[in-house]
Design a protein around this motif. Structure first.
Motif, short mmCIF file in Angstrom:
data_model
loop_
_atom_site.label_atom_id
_atom_site.label_comp_id
_atom_site.label_asym_id
_atom_site.label_seq_id
_atom_site.Cartn_x
_atom_site.Cartn_y
_atom_site.Cartn_z
N VAL A 145 -20.00 27.84 -33.92
CA VAL A 145 -19.86 29.33 -33.42
C VAL A 145 -21.45 29.96 -33.31
O VAL A 145 -21.55 31.20 -34.10
N SER A 146 -21.96 30.57 -32.54
CA SER A 146 -23.17 30.70 -32.00
C SER A 146 -22.81 31.57 -30.40
O SER A 146 -22.75 30.35 -29.94
N SER A 147 -24.02 32.80 -30.60
CA SER A 147 -24.38 32.36 -28.67
C SER A 147 -24.72 31.29 -28.10
O SER A 147 -24.61 31.46 -27.21
N ARG A 148 -25.72 30.47 -28.94
CA ARG A 148 -26.46 29.76 -28.23
C ARG A 148 -25.28 28.34 -27.86
O ARG A 148 -24.86 27.52 -26.83
N ALA A 149 -24.15 28.50 -29.22
CA ALA A 149 -22.43 27.41 -28.53
C ALA A 149 -22.23 27.66 -27.18
O ALA A 149 -21.80 27.23 -26.63
N LEU A 150 -22.30 29.34 -27.50
CA LEU A 150 -21.34 30.00 -25.74
C LEU A 150 -22.02 29.12 -24.95
O LEU A 150 -21.72 29.48 -23.82
N PHE A 151 -23.08 29.59 -24.61
CA PHE A 151 -24.10 28.73 -22.66
C PHE A 151 -23.86 28.31 -23.33
O PHE A 151 -23.36 27.05 -21.87
N THR A 152 -23.91 26.95 -24.07
CA THR A 152 -23.37 25.33 -24.22
C THR A 152 -21.84 25.23 -23.57
O THR A 152 -21.81 24.38 -23.02
N GLU A 153 -21.04 25.59 -23.81
CA GLU A 153 -19.89 25.80 -23.48
C GLU A 153 -19.63 26.56 -21.94
O GLU A 153 -19.20 25.82 -20.76
N LEU A 154 -20.61 26.95 -21.17
CA LEU A 154 -20.35 27.90 -19.97
C LEU A 154 -21.15 26.51 -19.37
O LEU A 154 -20.76 25.89 -18.13
N LEU A 155 -21.95 26.05 -20.04
CA LEU A 155 -22.70 24.81 -19.36
C LEU A 155 -21.35 23.61 -19.15
O LEU A 155 -21.06 22.67 -18.13
N ARG A 156 -20.85 22.81 -20.20
CA ARG A 156 -19.86 22.61 -20.30
C ARG A 156 -19.11 22.59 -19.04
O ARG A 156 -17.74 21.87 -18.44
N ALA A 157 -18.62 24.66 -18.91
CA ALA A 157 -17.10 24.08 -18.29
C ALA A 157 -17.17 24.14 -17.20
O ALA A 157 -16.88 23.67 -16.07
N ARG A 158 -18.82 23.44 -16.26
CA ARG A 158 -19.60 23.35 -14.83
C ARG A 158 -19.08 24.74 -13.81
O ARG A 158 -18.16 23.86 -12.95
N LYS A 159 -18.62 25.75 -14.47
CA LYS A 159 -18.28 26.46 -12.85
C LYS A 159 -19.55 26.61 -12.22
O LYS A 159 -20.85 27.25 -12.90
N PRO A 160 -19.29 27.84 -11.00
CA PRO A 160 -19.85 28.59 -10.45
C PRO A 160 -20.41 29.77 -11.25
O PRO A 160 -19.90 30.15 -11.54
N LEU A 161 -22.55 29.75 -11.44
CA LEU A 161 -22.26 31.15 -11.96
C LEU A 161 -23.27 31.85 -10.92
O LEU A 161 -23.56 31.67 -9.63
#
Length: 526
Positions: A145-161
């Motif tokens: 659980v970290s802010s960098r891990a949260l960004f990784t979750e954003l990448l894994r979600a494959r959503k439009p940014l």
């Protein structure tokens, strides 16, 4: 004209980060698209950020991202509710207070602005979520659980940014939560195209080239979209419009929520002459709060609408006179949205500073368009046009299940009875990355609805559902201030991905980049 809206933004910091982690990850994974905004500690040399050569501009941005830091991160998750008749989104907004674990530069200009708008530096240093910048250090990026891990979750979600004037935002996100920025711009764009295969969308570009608004700074674009949307709803819903719903939170979780009201637009008739023309054009004024003229965005929007209507009436009368004389009428080549009156009496100084949230530039945009660019260059802190009413949102009960995260939606954010503490929050006013992210997402949702309406009704409903649901004309096009063309987020045949990116992708996905992209390709148009 518009209804009042109360937006909840979840305040995330060190003491509740782990508790809110499951809810944040679930919100990102189930979102249709994710809008992001940042508050930065500074940007360095303002002139270099507006260099004529885009490669030089990128080098200046890299220097800023490597030497400065992200102070807070706003994330707005928009989930389209297919069960609703209209385009309805369930929105969850987070405002993360962050603290870089390494030395970084913080500029007095940004400190002054943030303090004036309610940013609590004491809370940041005491409760900011820590992170380290640059390349990966161990497995913390993809695990834990970290802010960098949260960004990784954003990448894994494959959503439009979705971002607003997002080039600087993307560079800071890359440097702070992903890897060291590559030296060349082409390598950077190649990496981004693989990181976000569902597309990157810039609402400043969409505002100018799709919505064709008179001005394109964030607060103006949001309020104009909200006004037009309310008019469409008031007319019986025949025109394109969107609805937004929020969660309601009870119990101790409500203490994490900061409610901010976006009030209804007043008529403000008879005050047109009191508008600051510089702020009207750019969303920024060097005099700030000391300016004797109005910086009221509502008043500016109404004045612009009246100006456009006056121009239309003049052209109509001119055509009628020509017809009466038997003359041919000229084709209307003037773009109605071009604010010719925006800077007609302004002496723009090319030495003006580039604000952290807004760019002041005297360069003209393409013919027929206004000289925009004086705002939201990076989503960072200093902006006279920042919203005066930031907002926040929270969660209740076990966030392991979606039902627990999304309790009892409150359509359009209409406020129910609030405690005295909540009312004080509504009246306080401050500038927050979370609310900026919400505004960015709202503009995008509205623009998508308009674009879908303009496709016409000839196609069958089934065919329309199969078509690209977002903005195909704007995908992977990032606004460049003072330039007629956007920056394209693509991987060309002449550029390669950076080594740091390849390593990171393999670490995050546990497989080669080629295999990862092959798996992700079908997801890009979802």
């Amino acid at each position: 004209m518009t209804s009042s809206m109360v937006v909840p933004v979840i305040d995330v910091q060190g003491d509740n980060f782990k508790e809110l982690w499951p809810a944040m990850v679930l919100a990102i994974k189930t979102a249709s698209f994710v809008a992001v905004d940042t508050e930065l500690s500074g940007l360095g040399n303002r002139k270099a950020l507006l260099a004529e050569c885009i490669e030089d501009r990128y080098k200046a941005i890299c220097h800023a991202a490597r030497s400065r830091s992200i102070l807070s991160l706003g994330i707005a998750c928009y989930k389209k509710l297919d069960s609703k008749a209209a385009d309805t989104y369930l929105v969850q907004v987070y405002n993360l207070t962050l603290l870089c674990s390494e030395e970084y530069i913080i500029e007095p200009q940004s400190v002054q602005f943030l303090v004036q708008h309610g940013f609590d530096f004491n809370k940041q240093y005491a409760q900011g979520v820590p992170y380290h910048k640059g390349n990966s250090k161990g497995c913390s990026d993809s695990q834990g659980v970290s802010s960098r891990a949260l960004f990784t979750e954003l990448l894994r979600a494959r959503k439009p940014l979705v971002l607003h004037n997002g080039l600087i935002d993307m560079a800071f996100l890359y440097q702070c939560f992903y890897a060291h920025l590559p030296e060349r711009l082409a390598t950077f764009t190649a990496d981004l195209s693989e990181m976000f295969p569902a597309g990157i969308y810039d609402t400043k570009y969409a505002t100018e080239f799709e919505l064709r608004l008179t001005a394109s700074y964030l607060e103006y674009a949001y309020k104009k979209c909200k006004l037009d949307n309310s008019r469409s709803v008031a007319s019986g819903g025949s025109g394109p419009h969107v609805h937004v719903e929020f969660c309601q939170y009870v119990g101790h979780m409500s203490s994490y929520v900061d409610y901010r009201e976006c009030p209804a637009m007043a008529s403000n008739e008879g005050q047109a002459n009191s508008v600051c023309q510089r702020f009207s054009a750019f969303g920024w004024c060097p005099n700030g709060a000391q300016c004797p003229l109005s910086h009221d965005t509502d008043l500016i929007i109404l004045q612009d609408e009246k100006g456009k209507e006056d121009k239309r009436s003049k052209r109509k009368r001119r055509k009628e006179r020509k017809r009466g004389r038997g003359e041919e009428t000229e084709g209307s080549s003037i773009f109605d949205g071009a604010p010719e009156n925006k800077i007609s009496h302004m002496e723009l100084d090319s030495e003006e500073p580039l604000d952290l949230h807004q760019e002041a530039t005297s360069e003209l945009c393409p013919e027929g368009k206004a000289p925009f660019g004086a705002e939201n260059a990076d989503g960072g802190p200093v902006t006279a046009g920042a919203p005066d009413t930031p907002l926040t949102d929270s969660h209740e009960n076990s966030p392991q299940k979606e039902e627990a995260v999304c309790m009892k939606p409150d359509s359009e954010g209409n406020s129910s009875a609030k405690t005295d503490a909540e009312r004080k929050k509504l009246e306080a006013g401050s500038h927050r990355a979370g609310f900026d992210a919400f505004m960015t997402g709202y503009i995008f949702a509205y623009a998508c609805t308009l674009a879908k309406k303009e496709q016409g009704t000839a196609a069958s409903e089934e065919k329309r559902q199969q078509e690209e649901s977002w903005l195909p004309a704007c995908v992977n096009k990032v606004y460049l201030s003072g330039k007629a063309a956007p920056l394209h987020i693509v991987k060309s045949t002449f550029s390669k991905s950076s080594k740091a990116h390849v390593h990171k992708m393999e670490m995050v996905w546990g497989k080669s980049v080629a295999a990862t992209l092959a798996d992700r390709a079908p997801q890009a148009n979802m």
